[in-house]
Write an enzyme that holds these catalytic residues in place. Structure first.
Site, PDB file in Angstrom:
ATOM      1  N   LYS A 106     -59.398  33.218 -14.427  1.00  0.00           N
ATOM      2  CA  LYS A 106     -58.454  32.766 -13.943  1.00  0.00           C
ATOM      3  C   LYS A 106     -58.351  31.225 -13.568  1.00  0.00           C
ATOM      4  CE  LYS A 106     -56.405  37.000 -12.549  1.00  0.00           C
ATOM      5  NZ  LYS A 106     -55.197  37.143 -13.459  1.00  0.00           N
ATOM      6  N   ARG A 140     -55.535  47.644 -17.734  1.00  0.00           N
ATOM      7  CA  ARG A 140     -55.143  48.685 -18.503  1.00  0.00           C
ATOM      8  C   ARG A 140     -56.398  49.425 -19.147  1.00  0.00           C
ATOM      9  NH1 ARG A 140     -52.108  44.393 -22.130  1.00  0.00           N
ATOM     10  NH2 ARG A 140     -51.827  43.520 -20.305  1.00  0.00           N
TER      11      ARG A 140
HETATM   12  N1  BES Z   1     -54.007  41.658 -12.075  1.00  0.00           N
HETATM   13  C1  BES Z   1     -53.195  40.654 -13.291  1.00  0.00           C
HETATM   14  C2  BES Z   1     -51.862  40.785 -13.220  1.00  0.00           C
HETATM   15  C3  BES Z   1     -51.158  40.216 -11.894  1.00  0.00           C
HETATM   16  C4  BES Z   1     -50.687  38.981 -11.897  1.00  0.00           C
HETATM   17  C5  BES Z   1     -51.051  41.030 -10.617  1.00  0.00           C
HETATM   18  C6  BES Z   1     -50.022  38.487 -10.770  1.00  0.00           C
HETATM   19  C7  BES Z   1     -50.575  40.271  -9.558  1.00  0.00           C
HETATM   20  C8  BES Z   1     -49.808  39.267  -9.481  1.00  0.00           C
HETATM   21  C9  BES Z   1     -53.847  41.370 -14.473  1.00  0.00           C
HETATM   22  O1  BES Z   1     -54.966  41.884 -14.482  1.00  0.00           O
HETATM   23  C10 BES Z   1     -53.812  40.244 -15.369  1.00  0.00           C
HETATM   24  O2  BES Z   1     -54.575  39.224 -15.309  1.00  0.00           O
HETATM   25  N2  BES Z   1     -53.033  40.213 -16.347  1.00  0.00           N
HETATM   26  C11 BES Z   1     -52.842  39.244 -17.346  1.00  0.00           C
HETATM   27  C12 BES Z   1     -52.554  39.867 -18.778  1.00  0.00           C
HETATM   28  C13 BES Z   1     -52.718  38.898 -19.748  1.00  0.00           C
HETATM   29  C14 BES Z   1     -54.128  38.194 -19.893  1.00  0.00           C
HETATM   30  C15 BES Z   1     -52.538  39.406 -21.110  1.00  0.00           C
HETATM   31  C16 BES Z   1     -51.512  38.283 -17.029  1.00  0.00           C
HETATM   32  O3  BES Z   1     -50.479  38.912 -16.423  1.00  0.00           O
HETATM   33  O4  BES Z   1     -51.481  37.040 -16.988  1.00  0.00           O
HETATM   34 MG    MG Z   2     -56.301  40.533 -15.034  1.00  0.00          MG
END
Ligand code: BES
Ligand code: MG
Ligand code: ZN
Length: 483
Positions: free
Chosen positions: A263, A338
């Protein structure tokens, strides 16, 4: 703190603060002794009783009573407006020792009203100072609260609310604690404590146990962490015959760095301690169900791990095999929730339950779609979807039904494996739900994407800024509705 309902309206209130709820454009019905005083305060301050507004007034000359707090209920009297008003009162009155509250009951529902008021009070008062070296709470604290004008037989509803709030607070504390405190081991130990205290059964699968069950997706996510993964299975088996058997599965990433697709700046990486919000709500609900002991068999499942980077990290492009044999091409290591849920759902289905409900801070896309306050709901079963919407509406927790659009499932097929772990940006929360669906064969299943409502940036309604404990109250309502 003691909360008690007292039916009679006319009496000498001995509390040092008196809180009075008012609807917009209405008159309060009080003991005549206080009428003039209250009318004066209202007129002088032009108090309009807008929802959530409060007016606090120090008064002199009355024995024992030092403060009157007026609180607005807005235009309509509902369980929600009561809950929110009670939270506002709590914030105003937290430094008083004894408090009397006069709030009207929603028609024909004094018990649900008492429950809502108690929930609002306790959550409004809640302050997390575990990580402060010099907590404010040492000062005067509320010791006694009387709900005036509510029938005495609502006291059992007050107790119910106290149990429910204990689970909500557990969930809040797990979510708000940082990743160096709430680790997979700490999640497992929390589950063990619940099992011990309330007589639930507990099984913790260690890494080797998960290998034996071929949980390649879950283990792939955790493989870069220095902390061992813990697969938590807590079960509540009623002594009476169970009417139904259900499984709750909570995403339990104690930290989500994104993995090698790390991230970046502005991604909110520092908030990713909240990525076990689903698991926290699962354990919160377990704590409540352990106390209430309904005639429903409930399995609580958390596949807990961290998504980290190291020389052991899964590479983008890796192919993992989940415990149902499906192969997954990892397009993005940040779509990790997931993967952990895939194996947890397969495990849950083997328990032969009537329903599976999962809760997950799964996608940023769901926050884009529904905002910070509303969770997305996907389900393969109309009945289950309705039951959950009903439970959420009674809890005052917002969820919104979203489509499992089959056509989009094409976009998560991989040319080299069975599935890829991400689809296109558009509809990202839907393809995430469709991915999960691949791991549930026939059990009626629902998925709640709680990425938005698990955290509140600002204090509002019953939520003080920070972790909310969403959707513990919905889960409990739903389980009780099956009993
Ligand atoms: N834990 C995150 C999602 C999330 C985002 C939770 C903001 C709480 C607040 C999840 O694991 C994630 O990183 N999702 C990605 C998916 C993408 C790589 C397809 C996302 O939402 O950007
Ligand atoms: Mg994630
Ligand atoms: Zn995540």
């Amino acid at each position: 703190m003691q909360i008690k309902a007292t039916a009679k309206l006319e009496q000498d209130w001995t509390g040092d603060a008196l809180a009075i709820g008012m609807l917009e454009n209405s008159q309060v019905q009080l003991d005549p002794k206080y009428d003039d005083l209250v009318s004066e305060i209202i007129a002088e301050n032009k108090f309009e009783a807008k929802a959530g507004s409060t007016l606090s007034s120090r008064i002199a000359g009355l024995k024992d009573l030092k403060k009157i707090i007026l609180v607005g209920l807005g235009k309509e009297l509902t369980l929600d407006s009561l809950r929110n008003a009670a939270a506002s009162i709590a914030r105003e009155a937290k430094k008083n020792k004894a408090l009397a509250i006069v709030l009207p009951a929603v028609q024909n529902d004094p018990s649900k009203s008492a429950q809502a008021i108690t929930e609002g009070m306790l959550l409004g008062l809640y302050q997390d100072e575990r990580f402060k070296s010099d907590p404010e709470k040492k000062e005067a604290q509320l010791e006694k609260v009387e709900l005036i004008g509510l029938p005495d037989d609502t006291n059992s509803a007050i107790e119910l609310a106290q149990s429910i709030v204990s689970g909500v607070i557990l969930a809040k504390e797990l979510v708000a604690a940082p990743a160096n405190v709430v680790t997979p081991l700490e999640m497992a130990q929390t589950a063990e404590r619940i099992a011990q205290e309330y007589g639930l059964e507990i099984k913790i699968l260690e890494e080797q146990d998960c290998k034996d069950l071929s949980m390649g997706a879950f283990l792939g996510v955790g493989q870069a962490s220095n902390l061992p993964p813990k697969f938590i299975h807590l079960s509540y088996i009623p002594t009476k015959k169970a009417n139904k058997k259900v499984a709750i599965v909570g995403k339990s990433l104690t930290f989500d760095s994104g993995g090698l697709n790390i991230k970046g700046q502005g991604s909110g990486i520092e908030t990713m301690k909240m990525d076990m919000g689903g698991g926290a709500a699962t354990l919160g609900a377990a704590k409540v169900i352990g106390q209430l002991k309904p005639a429903i068999e409930v399995h609580f499942i958390c596949a807990a791990t961290e998504n980290m980077i190291s020389g052991h990290a899964m590479h983008p492009g890796d192919i993992l095999t989940a415990s149902n044999g499906k192969t997954i091409e990892i397009i993005n290591t940040d779509a990790e929730g997931r993967l952990t849920l895939a194996d947890a759902l397969v495990y849950a289905e083997k328990l032969e339950v009537d329903y599976i409900v999962d809760l997950a801070t799964l996608t940023g896309a769901c926050v884009i779609a529904l905002g910070d306050d509303i969770a997305g709901l996907w389900s393969t079963d109309e009945d289950l979807s309705r039951q959950l919407q009903q439970a959420a509406s009674e809890a005052g927790e917002k969820i919104w039904a979203m489509p499992l659009e089959n056509k989009y499932a094409e976009s998560i097929k991989s040319p080299i494996a069975d599935l890829k772990n991400v689809g296109p940006r558009a509809g990202g929360s839907i393809t995430a739900a469709l991915f999960l669906k691949e791991f549930v064969k026939e059990t009626p299943w629902a998925h709640l994407d709680i990425a938005g409502p698990v955290w509140a940036d600002k204090t509002s309604g019953i939520n003080n800024a920070g972790a909310t404990g969403f959707p513990v109250r919905t889960l409990v309502n739903w389980i009780l509705s099956l009993a």
